[in-house]
Design a protein around this motif. Structure first.
Motif, PDB file in Angstrom:
ATOM      1  N   PRO A  60       0.796  -1.249   0.115  1.00 48.24           N
ATOM      2  CA  PRO A  60      -0.063  -0.356  -0.177  1.00 48.24           C
ATOM      3  C   PRO A  60       0.775   1.493   0.234  1.00 48.24           C
ATOM      4  O   PRO A  60       2.014   1.509   0.554  1.00 48.24           O
ATOM      5  N   LYS A  62       0.483   6.005  -0.984  1.00 53.74           N
ATOM      6  CA  LYS A  62      -0.076   7.059  -0.734  1.00 53.74           C
ATOM      7  C   LYS A  62      -1.282   6.774  -0.720  1.00 53.74           C
ATOM      8  O   LYS A  62      -2.183   6.123  -1.277  1.00 53.74           O
ATOM      9  N   ASP A  63      -2.344   7.133   0.393  1.00 52.17           N
ATOM     10  CA  ASP A  63      -3.752   7.179   0.703  1.00 52.17           C
ATOM     11  C   ASP A  63      -3.939   5.416   0.736  1.00 52.17           C
ATOM     12  O   ASP A  63      -5.459   5.161  -0.089  1.00 52.17           O
ATOM     13  N   GLU A  64      -3.203   3.984   0.243  1.00 51.68           N
ATOM     14  CA  GLU A  64      -3.934   3.115   0.483  1.00 51.68           C
ATOM     15  C   GLU A  64      -3.895   2.237  -0.709  1.00 51.68           C
ATOM     16  O   GLU A  64      -4.447   1.669  -0.867  1.00 51.68           O
ATOM     17  N   PRO A 125       6.891   1.218   2.834  1.00 58.79           N
ATOM     18  CA  PRO A 125       6.108   0.373   2.399  1.00 58.79           C
ATOM     19  C   PRO A 125       5.911  -0.840   2.931  1.00 58.79           C
ATOM     20  O   PRO A 125       6.315  -1.926   3.042  1.00 58.79           O
ATOM     21  N   LEU A 131      -2.710  -4.036   6.742  1.00 59.72           N
ATOM     22  CA  LEU A 131      -3.990  -2.685   6.979  1.00 59.72           C
ATOM     23  C   LEU A 131      -5.162  -2.484   7.549  1.00 59.72           C
ATOM     24  O   LEU A 131      -5.720  -1.482   8.285  1.00 59.72           O
ATOM     25  N   LYS A 139      -2.458   4.480  10.658  1.00 63.64           N
ATOM     26  CA  LYS A 139      -3.647   4.515   9.335  1.00 63.64           C
ATOM     27  C   LYS A 139      -2.494   5.780   8.457  1.00 63.64           C
ATOM     28  O   LYS A 139      -2.227   6.219   7.528  1.00 63.64           O
ATOM     29  N   ARG A 141       0.705   6.863   8.722  1.00 62.47           N
ATOM     30  CA  ARG A 141       1.425   6.518   8.292  1.00 62.47           C
ATOM     31  C   ARG A 141       1.470   6.638   5.880  1.00 62.47           C
ATOM     32  O   ARG A 141       2.537   6.953   5.238  1.00 62.47           O
ATOM     33  N   HIS A 142      -0.381   6.701   5.933  1.00 66.60           N
ATOM     34  CA  HIS A 142      -0.358   6.218   4.302  1.00 66.60           C
ATOM     35  C   HIS A 142      -0.995   7.911   4.207  1.00 66.60           C
ATOM     36  O   HIS A 142      -1.514   8.050   2.357  1.00 66.60           O
ATOM     37  N   ARG A 145       3.915   9.677   0.705  1.00 63.99           N
ATOM     38  CA  ARG A 145       3.765   7.963  -0.774  1.00 63.99           C
ATOM     39  C   ARG A 145       4.489   8.043   0.847  1.00 63.99           C
ATOM     40  O   ARG A 145       5.950   8.219   1.652  1.00 63.99           O
ATOM     41  N   PRO A 146       5.230   6.292   0.709  1.00 62.69           N
ATOM     42  CA  PRO A 146       6.428   5.410   0.969  1.00 62.69           C
ATOM     43  C   PRO A 146       7.314   5.842   0.212  1.00 62.69           C
ATOM     44  O   PRO A 146       7.773   6.348  -0.716  1.00 62.69           O
TER      45      PRO A 146
END
Length: 218
Positions: A60, A62-64, A125, A131, A139, A141-142, A145-146
């Motif tokens: 996952p 950014k924004d999952e 990531p 998730l 959450k 952390r999303h 971007r990783p």
């Protein structure tokens, strides 16, 4: 311990524009200048560990949003008499350990950076299956971007507990800036040169995250 009682500032021009521009320029430069190294490593991985050379796994971002993470494979496909894969530690030979210790296995992630799946700096990531296990704070952390490297990676890496690791990820999200990213890059170089903090104490890879118990009110 980082103070996470911090109200995240609005996205500035660095996070909104320049961070991505730097990612594109630097990742493209690395891919071109180190193409010879990619070729050598690909041949060595194929000979010593087998095929496919590139390991892909959904992660996952950014924004999952889920993307395929690219790495050089570090483990073999050794199986038992019944055809089942052996435990990770039995499939991680000396060559694979060296790739991990030097972080050379992560070189294909520059492709992810160029594509926009990742950034040079950000929370690492993790697995898609984690998730549903994150609490509301974890959450966050999303929200960015990783990254190829991050605040947790230069402050203990896999030796940290999951909770400490997530705490540092959120600290980065709340304090993202050019100077923060620059500091992490320099600290990453030092960590890689020392070849330490790569694995947890009990396994060839980080122990699985199973969720954080909710704190009880006193």
């Amino acid at each position: 311990m980082e103070n996470n009682n911090y109200v995240r500032k609005k996205r500035g021009i660095y996070e909104f524009f320049f961070k991505r521009l730097i990612d594109i320029v630097l990742s493209l430069t690395v891919l071109i200048c180190l193409s010879w190294l990619y070729l050598i490593l690909a041949v060595l991985v194929r000979v010593k560990l087998g095929s496919p050379v590139i390991f892909r796994q959904p992660r996952p971002g950014k924004d999952e949003k889920v993307f395929d993470l690219y790495k050089f494979r570090t483990m073999t496909d050794k199986r038992d008499a019944e055809g089942n894969l052996l435990p990770d530690e039995d499939r991680l030979p000396a060559f694979g350990k060296k790739l991990r210790a030097t972080s050379l296995d992560e070189l294909p992630e520059f492709i992810n950076i160029l594509k926009g799946d990742m950034s040079f700096v950000g929370p690492r990531p993790l697995l898609v299956k984690y998730l549903p296990l994150y609490n509301a704070e974890q959450k966050r952390r999303h929200e960015v971007r990783p990254g190829l490297t991050g605040w947790a990676q230069v402050n203990g890496r896999n030796l940290l507990s999951w909770e400490d690791r997530f705490e540092k990820d959120i600290y980065y999200v709340d304090h993202l800036s050019f100077l923060m990213d620059l500091k992490i890059v320099f600290m990453t170089v030092a960590v890689v040169l020392r070849h330490n903090d790569v694995n947890s104490a009990t396994d060839a890879t980080m122990e699985a995250f199973t969720g954080t118990p909710e704190k009880r009110e006193e």
